[in-house]
Scaffold this active site. Sequence first.
Site, mmCIF file in Angstrom:
data_model
loop_
_atom_site.group_PDB
_atom_site.id
_atom_site.type_symbol
_atom_site.label_atom_id
_atom_site.label_comp_id
_atom_site.label_asym_id
_atom_site.label_seq_id
_atom_site.Cartn_x
_atom_site.Cartn_y
_atom_site.Cartn_z
ATOM 1 N N GLY A 27 -32.596 -15.846 -70.339
ATOM 2 C CA GLY A 27 -31.297 -15.646 -70.886
ATOM 3 C C GLY A 27 -30.213 -16.120 -69.989
ATOM 4 C CB ALA A 28 -27.618 -18.920 -70.710
ATOM 5 C CB CYS A 132 -33.251 -16.886 -79.171
ATOM 6 S SG CYS A 132 -34.017 -17.145 -77.528
ATOM 7 C CG ASP A 200 -29.608 -21.776 -73.398
ATOM 8 O OD1 ASP A 200 -29.432 -21.151 -74.498
ATOM 9 O OD2 ASP A 200 -30.273 -20.916 -72.687
ATOM 10 C CE LYS A 211 -34.866 -20.904 -76.330
ATOM 11 N NZ LYS A 211 -35.051 -19.378 -75.613
ATOM 12 C CE LYS A 236 -24.272 -17.937 -71.160
ATOM 13 N NZ LYS A 236 -24.328 -16.928 -72.244
HETATM 14 P P1 RI2 Z 1 -27.278 -14.926 -73.028
HETATM 15 C C1 RI2 Z 1 -31.409 -17.990 -73.840
HETATM 16 O O1 RI2 Z 1 -32.238 -19.021 -73.384
HETATM 17 C C2 RI2 Z 1 -31.304 -18.058 -75.477
HETATM 18 O O2 RI2 Z 1 -31.183 -19.336 -75.998
HETATM 19 C C3 RI2 Z 1 -30.022 -17.458 -75.736
HETATM 20 O O3 RI2 Z 1 -29.416 -17.848 -76.813
HETATM 21 C C4 RI2 Z 1 -29.381 -17.954 -74.560
HETATM 22 O O4 RI2 Z 1 -30.168 -18.158 -73.379
HETATM 23 C C5 RI2 Z 1 -27.881 -17.181 -74.048
HETATM 24 O O5 RI2 Z 1 -28.154 -15.985 -73.880
HETATM 25 P P2 RI2 Z 1 -33.685 -18.566 -72.723
HETATM 26 O O6 RI2 Z 1 -33.436 -18.173 -71.339
HETATM 27 O O7 RI2 Z 1 -26.791 -15.454 -71.820
HETATM 28 O O8 RI2 Z 1 -34.299 -17.560 -73.632
HETATM 29 O O9 RI2 Z 1 -26.178 -14.569 -74.051
HETATM 30 O O10 RI2 Z 1 -34.395 -19.873 -72.857
HETATM 31 O O11 RI2 Z 1 -28.008 -13.588 -72.878
#
Ligand code: RI2
Length: 310
Positions: A27-28, A132, A200, A211, A236
């Site tokens: 999660g980014a 995601c 992200d 995602k 971001k």
């Molecule tokens: P938050 C995640 O990436 C997803 O693509 C999600 O939409 C994004 O990060 C943002 O997440 P991954 O780490 O920061 O699962 O809003 O590849 O939690």
Amino acid sequence: MADAGPLRTVLTVGRAARDIETMKVRGAGRLARHAVQALHDLAATHPGPDRALQAELRRAAKRLVATRPTAVSLRNAVEEATSPLASRNGDMRAAVLTASQRFIARSHAAVETISLLGARLLDGDGWVLTHCNSACSVGVIAKAREGHDIRAFACETRPRRQGLLTAAQLRQRRVPVTLIVDSAMNLVMPDVDWVVVGADTIAANGDVVNKVGTSLVALSAKQHGVPFYVAAETYKVAPWARSGRDVRIEQRAAREVVDPRDAPGVGVYNPVFDVTPARLVTRIVTEAGVVRPSAVRAAAARARDRSRRA
Ligand code: RI2
């Protein structure tokens, strides 16, 4: 861990990097905080003189940024935490500690603000679809549920199935949720009132890197006249990326898609993210306000100035 309380153990840079690479922490926003926590702990525990700490922090920053190449949240967060290294004045160690703590606090606060602002866009009873697992999106949906009868579709999100996390988190926050396989998204879209996804990385022109599969959700939403909202903190935003084409898309191991024994001799391509063009994005919900994609760079600059003045 970045989100743990005062009694947590020291988070080493090596451990944090492995947690992020293996997606134990993902999660980014969360992985950005995890990396910054490791830098904080390095500064807090390093026994050497400032010069040795400085070199160690630079090495650590490089190592952490390399763990997930697409998430600019990571790069921006690490740059912010290590920004005191560029200054010759004052107590560098103390400044890194302050910058790290400030980033982590600001990052948590941003999710809260985004949840509030985004919930106002879901302005009635209805169905929301998400893809995601994004803390910002879950926050928006759960907050909106406090005022309206909101129900959610969660896309499964192959190959790692982060949609299951989303479904569990929404359930926990009392949002009725229905899990669908990714390829069902177009079928359910006529029943959907809003789409909310995370990001992200967001390019300067408002292209959204999220995602893999997100761009298909956006195309389907456009086709059905459904508003497509992106909920993301301003760290971001990648001002250096003129469009999504400038963002490197991370590719992960083939075994995330299929056990090689089940597909002998078959090539597998596993890109983790895709680019949703700005023209498919209705609004971006940031902690600095709800903006059109073309205004996201300015919103990020405003948020940066505000945090510098704080
Ligand atoms: P938050 C995640 O990436 C997803 O693509 C999600 O939409 C994004 O990060 C943002 O997440 P991954 O780490 O920061 O699962 O809003 O590849 O939690």
